[in-house]
Design a protein around this motif. Structure first.
Motif, mmCIF file in Angstrom:
data_model
loop_
_atom_site.group_PDB
_atom_site.id
_atom_site.type_symbol
_atom_site.label_atom_id
_atom_site.label_comp_id
_atom_site.label_asym_id
_atom_site.label_seq_id
_atom_site.Cartn_x
_atom_site.Cartn_y
_atom_site.Cartn_z
ATOM 1 N N SER A 140 0.962 -0.440 -0.383
ATOM 2 C CA SER A 140 0.011 -0.367 0.312
ATOM 3 C C SER A 140 1.103 1.523 0.213
ATOM 4 C CB SER A 140 -0.874 -0.116 0.901
ATOM 5 O OG SER A 140 -0.513 0.034 2.398
ATOM 6 N N GLY A 141 2.227 1.473 0.139
ATOM 7 C CA GLY A 141 2.928 1.822 0.524
ATOM 8 C C GLY A 141 3.966 2.769 -0.422
ATOM 9 N N ALA A 142 3.930 1.740 -2.152
ATOM 10 C CA ALA A 142 4.544 3.034 -2.792
ATOM 11 C C ALA A 142 5.025 3.459 -3.716
ATOM 12 C CB ALA A 142 4.443 1.070 -3.849
ATOM 13 N N ALA A 143 3.748 3.972 -3.966
ATOM 14 C CA ALA A 143 3.432 5.217 -4.562
ATOM 15 C C ALA A 143 3.721 6.042 -3.449
ATOM 16 C CB ALA A 143 1.774 5.854 -4.938
ATOM 17 N N THR A 144 2.824 6.305 -2.017
ATOM 18 C CA THR A 144 3.014 7.373 -1.520
ATOM 19 C C THR A 144 4.536 7.349 -0.639
ATOM 20 O OG1 THR A 144 1.210 7.313 0.096
ATOM 21 C CG2 THR A 144 2.792 8.176 1.486
ATOM 22 N N ILE A 145 5.523 6.273 -0.816
ATOM 23 C CA ILE A 145 6.873 6.145 -0.448
ATOM 24 C C ILE A 145 7.490 7.129 -1.416
ATOM 25 C CG2 ILE A 145 8.767 4.913 0.260
ATOM 26 C CD1 ILE A 145 6.572 4.965 2.605
ATOM 27 N N TYR A 146 7.729 6.346 -2.681
ATOM 28 C CA TYR A 146 8.006 6.959 -3.853
ATOM 29 C C TYR A 146 8.168 8.397 -3.316
ATOM 30 C CZ TYR A 146 9.182 8.220 -8.596
ATOM 31 O OH TYR A 146 9.836 8.900 -9.677
ATOM 32 N N ARG A 147 7.006 8.598 -3.647
ATOM 33 C CA ARG A 147 6.708 10.504 -3.962
ATOM 34 C C ARG A 147 7.379 11.210 -2.645
ATOM 35 N NH1 ARG A 147 1.243 10.039 -4.181
ATOM 36 N NH2 ARG A 147 0.939 10.160 -2.456
ATOM 37 N N GLU A 148 7.719 10.606 -1.267
ATOM 38 C CA GLU A 148 7.756 11.263 -0.325
ATOM 39 C C GLU A 148 9.251 11.422 0.064
ATOM 40 O OE1 GLU A 148 8.138 12.895 3.678
ATOM 41 O OE2 GLU A 148 7.063 12.618 2.001
ATOM 42 N N LEU A 149 10.070 10.079 -1.292
ATOM 43 C CA LEU A 149 11.422 10.225 -1.303
ATOM 44 C C LEU A 149 11.777 11.187 -2.055
ATOM 45 C CD1 LEU A 149 12.307 6.391 -0.984
ATOM 46 C CD2 LEU A 149 12.484 7.950 0.536
ATOM 47 N N THR A 150 10.761 11.239 -3.466
ATOM 48 C CA THR A 150 11.357 12.430 -4.071
ATOM 49 C C THR A 150 11.085 13.745 -3.557
ATOM 50 O OG1 THR A 150 10.779 10.755 -5.767
ATOM 51 C CG2 THR A 150 10.550 13.051 -6.438
ATOM 52 N N ARG A 151 10.650 13.822 -2.535
ATOM 53 C CA ARG A 151 10.071 15.945 -2.353
ATOM 54 C C ARG A 151 11.327 15.318 -1.250
ATOM 55 N NH1 ARG A 151 8.546 17.552 2.469
ATOM 56 N NH2 ARG A 151 8.675 15.856 3.618
ATOM 57 N N LEU A 152 11.968 14.488 -0.679
ATOM 58 C CA LEU A 152 12.946 15.004 0.338
ATOM 59 C C LEU A 152 13.868 14.522 -0.688
ATOM 60 C CD1 LEU A 152 11.735 12.620 3.156
ATOM 61 C CD2 LEU A 152 11.733 14.480 3.198
ATOM 62 N N LEU A 188 20.312 16.175 -2.794
ATOM 63 C CA LEU A 188 21.696 14.729 -2.315
ATOM 64 C C LEU A 188 21.887 14.064 -3.963
ATOM 65 C CD1 LEU A 188 20.024 13.319 0.245
ATOM 66 C CD2 LEU A 188 22.216 14.618 0.651
ATOM 67 N N ASP A 189 22.994 14.600 -4.160
ATOM 68 C CA ASP A 189 23.713 13.554 -5.749
ATOM 69 C C ASP A 189 22.586 12.197 -5.513
ATOM 70 O OD1 ASP A 189 24.675 13.553 -7.977
ATOM 71 O OD2 ASP A 189 26.799 13.286 -7.040
ATOM 72 N N CYS A 190 21.931 11.934 -6.027
ATOM 73 C CA CYS A 190 20.936 10.657 -6.086
ATOM 74 C C CYS A 190 20.033 11.130 -7.703
ATOM 75 C CB CYS A 190 21.070 9.779 -4.389
ATOM 76 S SG CYS A 190 19.751 9.794 -3.883
ATOM 77 N N GLY A 191 19.786 9.916 -7.442
ATOM 78 C CA GLY A 191 18.246 9.531 -8.038
ATOM 79 C C GLY A 191 17.576 8.590 -7.835
ATOM 80 N N ILE A 192 16.412 8.869 -8.046
ATOM 81 C CA ILE A 192 15.078 7.081 -7.162
ATOM 82 C C ILE A 192 14.843 7.144 -8.504
ATOM 83 C CG2 ILE A 192 14.054 6.756 -5.430
ATOM 84 C CD1 ILE A 192 14.811 9.231 -4.123
ATOM 85 N N VAL A 193 13.979 5.862 -8.548
ATOM 86 C CA VAL A 193 14.050 5.138 -9.870
ATOM 87 C C VAL A 193 12.515 4.192 -9.021
ATOM 88 C CG1 VAL A 193 13.636 3.713 -11.606
ATOM 89 C CG2 VAL A 193 15.505 5.175 -11.461
ATOM 90 N N ASN A 194 11.689 4.081 -9.400
ATOM 91 C CA ASN A 194 9.756 3.889 -8.796
ATOM 92 C C ASN A 194 10.765 2.398 -10.384
ATOM 93 O OD1 ASN A 194 8.342 2.626 -8.030
ATOM 94 N ND2 ASN A 194 7.069 4.235 -8.016
ATOM 95 N N LEU A 195 10.535 1.300 -9.291
ATOM 96 C CA LEU A 195 10.883 0.132 -10.551
ATOM 97 C C LEU A 195 9.039 -0.912 -9.796
ATOM 98 C CD1 LEU A 195 13.863 -0.781 -10.342
ATOM 99 C CD2 LEU A 195 13.074 -0.014 -12.077
ATOM 100 N N THR A 196 8.564 -0.177 -9.291
ATOM 101 C CA THR A 196 6.904 -1.616 -9.033
ATOM 102 C C THR A 196 6.705 -1.705 -9.961
ATOM 103 O OG1 THR A 196 6.851 0.396 -7.139
ATOM 104 C CG2 THR A 196 4.829 -1.402 -7.796
ATOM 105 N N GLY A 197 6.204 -0.969 -11.462
ATOM 106 C CA GLY A 197 5.215 -1.847 -12.484
ATOM 107 C C GLY A 197 6.504 -2.068 -13.183
#
Length: 1016
Positions: free
Chosen positions: A745-757, A763-772
């Motif tokens: 249940s937290g996949a989309a919410t956590i990705y959105r929160e990590l991107t916001r933070l 920070l020098d990093c990139g986040i990719v959502n691979l859920t789908g």
């Protein structure tokens, strides 16, 4: 006694189609095109409803959807407006597909919600024991004890409020909701036009034709089943109106005009956005210009018992005659103060209805015999030898012995101040009273658009003074009543709208409208109110408000129109003040010694017409996701359930086995052999870059800088309050590359929160959502290594691939990410793979596991397996207040870290004693009674001390086990406590250590090379 007239030219009914229906248990018949009201009135049924407060008998008032007298219920359909709801004609429309409408405008589809051949079974709302013998009518006897503001005063009574609250709640409300009512999907659409004309009367149709002739794309909407407006039924005894007929023919054949009938313009929003409400759909109209030709609402006269069945507006009587061929009454008294009342008298006479008298509020000297149609009308009235009582008013309507109608009208002279001279009163026998004393503009949309209105004392009406850009008005809403003047006013508005959209230039549109009618008498009387010492002169028919209520409210200090509205509730009922606001305003003006203009009007807000909730609801679309393995699950007999937005197997059905037996067999397969579950719903994220470690260190409570490449670690995320937000597993794939999972249940919410933070912290990093993009399965059980070793060359030994290890390898030719983690407490592998390769991987594993009896297991078996291990589920065993200390997760929190989200809050929480703690519990072995359920409360000494979060029967342990929050002093291992069931009985449980099964975690850390029996 039948009240059906012989065929009337222009009637809306089809006499070749007879329709039967029932009302309050009695069968009636009507014709296609009849409304419920017209069919009942034609059959002689006079009481159609009961009033809201006093439960007084009510009949027809407006016959136009403008009052609350005739609300009914048909099965699951609530609060039908019987005045405009037609009898069933066609079979119901089929279920709508997305974006599909039931035919083309004017949408003459079937009666929605009633199956073919099924009669309408109607009942009146707001009754106790039926409309004819409503036992709640006893309230009318005690009306003196229920004064205006009674509700407010009851709320302020601390002593009696609980009693009043229960009584008011039981008595109020209209219609009875049925919770089994199926979901109704109402079509929505968008529409556009150059000019939207609201109202299809003479002025509206003329405006539409004028704009269309200039080249505009024109849409006309009208709430009635057919166009024509008052021009089709206010005939003054004539057989037809040629001007209306010609307009209708021109509208029907013009290529630039679309006519939508049975459609209400329910509100006005910015930039000419108008919701058009039809029975079967909601159309969101965007127009470049709007012409409001909505007409006016006829206003009732105020006198004692003016709500009796048989007392109706003149326009209602005319609608009954010319639309439905129904005789309103047999012997009528016409109470009037304008030209329309005399026209109504001639319409009654033309249908053989005896007009006993015309009671006119105006003195005889004020009637201009030589002006307009007045002379002709008076000559026709006098040719029938009908007495005319000038400077008279109706003082009282007397009920008939049956209590379902009028027996006589008591009239008396009215002095110049509007007071009745009761010494000269006289009674005139009749069975109906027709009222035509004035009008109120249907200006709600103009108010909502921001129109500045002013009160015109010459016609006793509010009229537009300053219109917003692109909004125009014509006809009665503009104060224009004469037929020829309405046509000219419509032509002016049509030209102005065409000029606004750029189709004509320099149009002559500034000439002022000629307001009023062809006489010098105002269409509306300034004081059509006849007080009576015994009251029951109703101003608001929705709320049963009497004349004295307004004087009492003003005396109590509520002498501002907005305060008066809220204290008395005038205009707050289903009619939205269509027949009460203008009279209330006049009453307040007289009380305060002001003019109506000085008193002002109340605020008009959308919607001013009733709109079904199904129209306002969304499209009913619930997003639902399926994993790449959905077809494989379906082929194996999966019984699906929703987990968040995912469709997941709850369990796999086996022939001859119950649900519980199937789940227990799946659990046993994992414990003794090998099982496989689709866990592709987990959130799957990847973070790369030099700042990846810093991001994870700040977000999660554990340490990850020292995590070795090729290993994984449990991850716990908190919010700023220190509350558990999510958990998962973080795997290190490289120096600056991490792959981690979240809850389903937290996949989309956590990705959105990590991107916001990450954006906030830069920070020098990139986040990719691979859920789908990725699928995942978990292969677990004592034989899992044996199965997997057949498909890969990877060394699966415990030394080469330890618990919590992570490897990138190939299984059956498919690149995978392999993780040695286990939620179910057995040796297992979580296999992550590209989504498109998931079916091939599943097939390979099932084939390789067949010799050892591999079995897929579902969500319910997984939940039971994890419960045996004492693992919590975020969102089930936690809530919006749960901290790691409460959930027993303090081992996952590295409090000596420099920073992580929620750290400061945890420091504060840690300094305070715990109020709740998550513990394991068991019921007694062999327990056979009713087991507790999740959310049942833990009780000690009669007080609530906790709650159950998880509970199930464990086939492995052969007893009930669960998790619960308890007060810390009760959370000691071995301590008994009680759980209260739904029926109030108590069950004893014992606090137990977790894990319940394999407490040393040996089965998922030490290899078991073959199938074995479970040892606990």
């Amino acid at each position: 006694m039948s009240y059906r007239l012989p065929p009337v030219l222009g009637e809306w009914i089809d006499r070749t189609q007879l329709i039967s229906f029932t009302f309050e248990g009695t069968r009636y018949t009507g014709y296609a095109g009849d409304t419920i009201t017209s069919a009942l009135w034609a059959a002689g049924q006079r009481i159609l409803g009961r009033s809201f407060k006093y439960h007084r008998p009510r009949g027809i008032l407006s016959a136009a959807n403008h009052d609350v007298n005739t609300l009914m219920q048909a099965g699951q359909r609530l609060n039908l407006r019987a005045d405009v709801t037609q009898l069933q004609v066609d079979p119901p429309s089929p279920p709508l597909k997305r974006g599909e409408l039931t035919g083309s405008p004017p949408f003459q589809g079937g009666f929605r919600g009633i199956s073919a051949g099924q009669e309408m079974n109607l009942t009146a709302v707001n009754t106790v024991g039926g409309v004819m013998g409503d036992r709640a009518s006893i309230i009318n006897v005690f009306s003196r004890f229920l004064p205006v503001g009674f509700y407010y005063k009851a709320f302020h009574s601390k002593r009696f409020f609980p009693l009043w609250e229960r009584l008011i709640r039981s008595m109020t409300g209209l219609g009875k909701a049925d919770i089994t009512t199926p979901h109704i999907r109402t079509a929505k659409r968008y529409d556009f036009c150059d000019v939207l004309v609201i109202g299809a009367g003479i002025s509206g149709m003329t405006a539409a034709l004028t704009a269309a002739e200039a080249g505009a794309d024109v849409v006309i909407v009208d709430e009635n089943a057919q166009a024509g407006g008052s021009g089709s039924y206010q005939r003054g005894g004539k057989t037809t109106r040629l001007d209306v007929t010609n307009l209708l023919e021109a509208i029907a054949t013009h290529p630039n005009i679309r006519l939508y009938t049975n459609t209400q313009a329910a509100g006005y929003y910015t930039d000419h956005w108008i919701p058009l409400v039809h029975r079967d759909y909601l159309s969101k109209m965007r127009a470049k210009a709007v012409i409001v030709a909505s007409g006016a609402y006829e206003q009732p006269a105020i006198f004692r018992n003016n709500d009796l069945p048989g007392v109706m507006l003149a326009s209602a009587a005319q609608r009954l005659i010319y639309r439905y061929a129904v005789k309103p009454m047999h012997r009528a008294v016409v109470f009037t103060a304008n030209l329309d009342g005399y026209r109504a008298a001639l319409d009654l006479l033309a249908q053989g209805i005896e007009v006993k008298a015309i009671v006119d509020l105006h003195p005889d000297s004020s009637i201009p015999l030589n002006k307009g149609d007045w002379g002709d009308l008076l000559n026709q009235i006098r040719s029938h030898s009908i007495p005319i009582y000038n400077s008279y008013g109706v003082y009282e309507a007397r009920p008939n012995p049956a209590g379902d109608g009028v027996s006589s009208a008591v009239i008396c002279p009215i002095d110049a101040d509007g007071q009745p001279q009761t010494k000269a009163q006289q009674a005139i026998a009749c069975d109906g009273i027709v009222m035509s004393v004035g009008w109120a503009p249907a200006a709600n949309l103009l108010y909502q658009a921001g129109t500045k209105m002013q009160f015109d004392p010459q016609i006793q009406q509010f009229v537009p003074e300053v219109l917003p850009m692109g909004v125009f008005a014509c006809g009665r809403v503009n104060g224009v009543y004469a037929i020829e003047q309405k046509r000219l006013d419509g032509q002016r508005a049509g030209l102005a709208a065409a000029e606004h959209v750029g189709l004509v230039q320099d149009a002559e549109t500034n000439y002022p409208p000629q307001r009023g009618d062809e006489s010098s008498i105002s269409p509306s009387h300034p004081w059509a109110i006849v007080p009576h010492p015994h009251g029951k002169e109703f101003v608001d028919f929705d709320e049963d408000l009497q004349l004295k209520d307004f004087y009492n409210a003003a005396q109590e200090g509520f002498d501002n129109i907005e305060l008066l509205k809220r204290y008395t509730t005038v205009g707050m009922g289903p009619s939205q003040g269509k027949h009460s606001n203008m009279n209330a305003l006049r009453i307040l003006a007289r009380i305060t010694g002001k003019t109506p203009d000085q008193v002002g009007t109340t605020t008009a807000r959308p919607f001013f017409h009733p709109v079904p909730m199904s129209h306002l609801a969304g499209r009913g679309f619930t997003p639902e996701r399926r994993t790449p393995l959905h077809s494989r699950h379906a082929a194996l007999g999966a019984q699906f359930m929703l987990a968040g937005v995912w469709r997941r197997p709850e369990y796999y059905h086996q022939t001859g086995q119950s649900r519980e037996e199937c789940i227990r067999a799946e659990v046993n397969a994992v414990r003794t052999g090998v099982g496989i579950i689709d866990v592709g719903t987990l959130g799957k994220l990847e973070v790369r870059g030099a700042g990846a470690i810093e991001l994870l260190e700040r977000v999660y409570t554990g340490r990850y800088a020292n995590l070795k490449v090729g290993m994984s670690r449990y991850a716990l995320m908190l919010d700023e309050l220190g509350v558990v937000m999510d958990d998962g597993v973080i795997a290190r794939l490289g120096t600056d590359r991490f792959y981690f999972t979240t809850t389903t249940s937290g996949a989309a919410t956590i990705y959105r929160e990590l991107t916001r933070l990450n954006t906030l912290w830069q920070l020098d990093c990139g986040i990719v959502n691979l859920t789908g993009a990725r699928a995942a399965v978990n292969l677990a059980g004592p034989c899992s290594r044996e199965v997997l070793s057949q498909l890969t060359d990877l060394d699966l030994s415990g030394a080469a691939f330890p618990y919590l290890g992570v490897r990138q390898t190939v299984i059956s030719g498919i690149p995978v990410l392999l993780m040695r983690v286990g939620f179910v407490g057995e040796w297992g592998y979580e296999i992550h793979v590209a989504a498109e390769s998931a079916p091939a991987l599943w097939d390979a594993l099932m084939e390789a596991g067949a010799p050892v009896g591999i079995r897929p297991f579902g969500v319910e078996a997984q939940r039971l397996l994890r419960l045996e291990k004492g693992h919590l589920i975020v969102g089930q065993d936690t809530d919006g207040l749960t901290t790691p200390f409460m959930a027993g997760l303090e081992w996952a929190v590295k409090r000596d870290k420099p920073f992580f989200i929620g750290q400061r809050s945890l420091q504060i929480v840690q300094s305070r004693p715990l109020k709740q703690k998550l513990v394991g519990f068991m019921l007694q072995p062999g327990f056979s009674g009713t087991a507790p359920q999740e959310c049942h409360l833990a009780i000690a000494q009669g007080e609530i001390v906790g709650r159950v979060t998880s509970i199930a029967f464990s086939p492995t342990l052969d007893r009930y086990i669960g998790l619960a929050y308890l007060q810390p002093e009760l959370a000691k291992v071995g301590n008994p406590f009680t759980i209260r069931l739904s029926d109030g009985s108590l069950v004893t449980a014992i606090v137990s250590p977790t894990p319940f099964y394999d407490p040393e975690n040996l089965r998922q850390k030490e290899f078991t090379p073959q199938r074995q029996e479970v040892t606990v």
